[in-house]
Design a protein around this motif. Structure first.
Motif, PDB file in Angstrom:
ATOM      1  N   THR A 268      25.224 -13.620  13.683  1.00  0.00           N
ATOM      2  CA  THR A 268      26.757 -13.013  13.724  1.00  0.00           C
ATOM      3  C   THR A 268      26.939 -11.872  12.311  1.00  0.00           C
ATOM      4  O   THR A 268      25.763 -11.706  11.961  1.00  0.00           O
ATOM      5  CB  THR A 268      27.749 -14.044  13.385  1.00  0.00           C
ATOM      6  N   ALA A 269      27.845 -11.485  12.177  1.00  0.00           N
ATOM      7  CA  ALA A 269      27.996 -10.485  11.403  1.00  0.00           C
ATOM      8  C   ALA A 269      27.383 -10.850   9.766  1.00  0.00           C
ATOM      9  O   ALA A 269      26.917 -10.031   8.939  1.00  0.00           O
ATOM     10  CB  ALA A 269      29.569  -9.818  11.148  1.00  0.00           C
ATOM     11  N   LYS A 270      27.791 -11.984   9.456  1.00  0.00           N
ATOM     12  CA  LYS A 270      27.207 -12.767   8.307  1.00  0.00           C
ATOM     13  C   LYS A 270      25.892 -12.704   7.869  1.00  0.00           C
ATOM     14  O   LYS A 270      25.232 -12.717   6.743  1.00  0.00           O
ATOM     15  CB  LYS A 270      27.721 -14.069   8.119  1.00  0.00           C
ATOM     16  N   ASP A 271      25.180 -12.450   9.055  1.00  0.00           N
ATOM     17  CA  ASP A 271      23.833 -12.405   9.053  1.00  0.00           C
ATOM     18  C   ASP A 271      22.981 -10.931   8.842  1.00  0.00           C
ATOM     19  O   ASP A 271      21.796 -10.825   8.782  1.00  0.00           O
ATOM     20  CB  ASP A 271      23.050 -12.942  10.186  1.00  0.00           C
ATOM     21  N   PHE A 272      23.969  -9.868   8.621  1.00  0.00           N
ATOM     22  CA  PHE A 272      23.639  -8.504   8.625  1.00  0.00           C
ATOM     23  C   PHE A 272      22.660  -8.286   7.757  1.00  0.00           C
ATOM     24  O   PHE A 272      21.402  -7.665   7.957  1.00  0.00           O
ATOM     25  CB  PHE A 272      24.604  -7.581   8.783  1.00  0.00           C
ATOM     26  N   GLU A 273      22.639  -8.563   6.374  1.00  0.00           N
ATOM     27  CA  GLU A 273      21.959  -8.388   5.237  1.00  0.00           C
ATOM     28  C   GLU A 273      20.477  -8.740   5.624  1.00  0.00           C
ATOM     29  O   GLU A 273      19.619  -8.052   5.044  1.00  0.00           O
ATOM     30  CB  GLU A 273      22.367  -8.872   4.006  1.00  0.00           C
ATOM     31  N   GLU A 274      20.648  -9.861   5.877  1.00  0.00           N
ATOM     32  CA  GLU A 274      19.132 -10.568   6.155  1.00  0.00           C
ATOM     33  C   GLU A 274      18.251  -9.887   7.214  1.00  0.00           C
ATOM     34  O   GLU A 274      17.331  -9.777   7.209  1.00  0.00           O
ATOM     35  CB  GLU A 274      19.405 -12.260   6.509  1.00  0.00           C
ATOM     36  N   VAL A 290      30.421 -13.100  20.343  1.00  0.00           N
ATOM     37  CA  VAL A 290      30.137 -13.661  19.209  1.00  0.00           C
ATOM     38  C   VAL A 290      29.367 -12.806  18.218  1.00  0.00           C
ATOM     39  O   VAL A 290      29.782 -12.827  16.982  1.00  0.00           O
ATOM     40  CB  VAL A 290      29.113 -14.942  19.319  1.00  0.00           C
ATOM     41  N   SER A 291      28.590 -12.033  18.636  1.00  0.00           N
ATOM     42  CA  SER A 291      27.922 -11.064  17.721  1.00  0.00           C
ATOM     43  C   SER A 291      28.146  -9.783  17.746  1.00  0.00           C
ATOM     44  O   SER A 291      27.195  -8.619  17.370  1.00  0.00           O
ATOM     45  CB  SER A 291      26.301 -11.247  17.992  1.00  0.00           C
ATOM     46  N   ASP A 292      29.408  -9.446  18.302  1.00  0.00           N
ATOM     47  CA  ASP A 292      29.736  -8.236  18.755  1.00  0.00           C
ATOM     48  C   ASP A 292      29.835  -7.252  17.152  1.00  0.00           C
ATOM     49  O   ASP A 292      29.300  -6.086  17.169  1.00  0.00           O
ATOM     50  CB  ASP A 292      31.131  -8.054  19.168  1.00  0.00           C
ATOM     51  N   GLU A 293      30.443  -7.681  16.248  1.00  0.00           N
ATOM     52  CA  GLU A 293      30.478  -7.158  15.025  1.00  0.00           C
ATOM     53  C   GLU A 293      29.122  -6.843  14.340  1.00  0.00           C
ATOM     54  O   GLU A 293      28.779  -5.784  13.851  1.00  0.00           O
ATOM     55  CB  GLU A 293      31.370  -7.936  14.151  1.00  0.00           C
TER      56      GLU A 293
END
Length: 306
Positions: A268-274, A290-293
């Motif tokens: 999801t968006a919280k994983d973007f930096e990783e 779920v993963s749109d953002e």
């Protein structure tokens, strides 16, 4: 560099459309749609796409069954047999998403034309107790009807009657007329034309190898791994012929950043930096709704890098 992406899918045609749109300019797409799925919904989504092809054969695909091999081989046979002369064949799922730009994807494959993007380790020397049972036990995952309920009943019965109670004596498997050690790794791989030809030749002609592989646990995690790592092409794999570290964590793959923890496997968006800093070509897995953002953030990142 001509690339053919081979897809095994069963749901979410709109998500697959978004994925293909994001990398459309890098190659062509060969899609195997599960025979149990609504084919019309996929066909309608890609009606106007000149670089999307549906496999001439469709199979009912069941998780961990040899039917997954048949689905991927259907796409691989169509792509390899076309007159387009592809240089690279990439195995994908509908829940992947690109992290590199299209230019970076093409550059990576262009600069590594002879590399077989595959990782594996030897099951015969594995220190993980359950690994050997993938081969020594006879597993029954495939089913010939469309009922998931009946499939669960069938697999449960076969596990209790056969898989749990009987063990093969020979861990090695017959390949090209001799017994070899089996190998284990991620199904998501990418092959040269030479590697693809070797895999297809085995699939079409090595009846003894296929007979054993039809009863192993998750054939897609042993099939091309065993073929490539018992061939001269082993030296061309991403780790120059070396085996991957033997580990119970199974998130490793040569091109895909993948968290195999069931509880956190959907990004999801919280994983973007990783994901942004992972250095991988793709991530897996993303889910529409779920993963749109996250996919929006990845699109912005890729556009900025152009």
């Amino acid at each position: 560099m001509k690339i053919a992406y081979i897809f095994l899918v069963h749901k979410d045609p709109k998500q697959i459309k978004r994925l293909i749109d994001s990398i459309s300019e890098t190659g062509d797409f060969y899609i195997h749609v599960d025979k149990k799925s609504d084919f019309a919904s996929f066909e309608n989504e890609f009606r106007d796409y000149s670089n999307v092809f549906f496999t001439t054969k469709r199979y009912s695909v069941w998780w961990a069954g040899f039917s997954m091999i048949k689905g991927y081989m259907a796409g691989l046979l169509d792509a390899f047999g076309s007159d387009k002369g592809y240089d690279r064949f990439v195995f994908m799922t509908g829940q992947d998403y690109p992290l590199m730009t299209n230019a970076q994807i093409l550059e990576e494959f262009e600069n590594n034309r002879s590399t077989e993007y595959i990782m594996a380790y030897n099951i015969a020397t594995s220190t993980i107790p359950t690994d050997k049972n993938k081969i020594l036990k006879n597993w029954y995952f495939d089913f010939f009807f469309n009922s998931s309920f009946l499939a669960r009943c069938y697999r449960s019965f076969m596990y209790r009657v056969i898989t749990k109670n009987f063990t093969r004596k020979e861990l090695r498997v017959p390949l090209n007329g001799k017994l070899v050690d089996p190998y284990f790794g991620q199904m998501l791989s990418a092959f040269t034309r030479e590697g693809t030809e070797l895999i297809l030749d085995t699939y079409l002609h090595d009846k003894k190898f296929n007979k054993v592989m039809k009863k192993v646990h998750a054939a897609v995690e042993s099939y091309w791994q065993t073929i490539i790592f018992n061939s001269p092409l082993r030296k061309n794999t991403v780790q120059n012929g070396e085996e991957h570290e033997i580990t119970e964590h199974f998130g490793w793959a040569p091109l895909h950043y993948h968290n195999y923890d069931v509880d956190t496997s959907v990004y999801t968006a919280k994983d973007f930096e990783e994901l942004k800093n992972s250095g991988y070509m793709f991530c897996r897995k993303v889910v529409l709704g779920v993963s749109d953002e996250l996919m929006d953030l990845i699109d912005e990142m890729r556009n900025e890098k152009k």
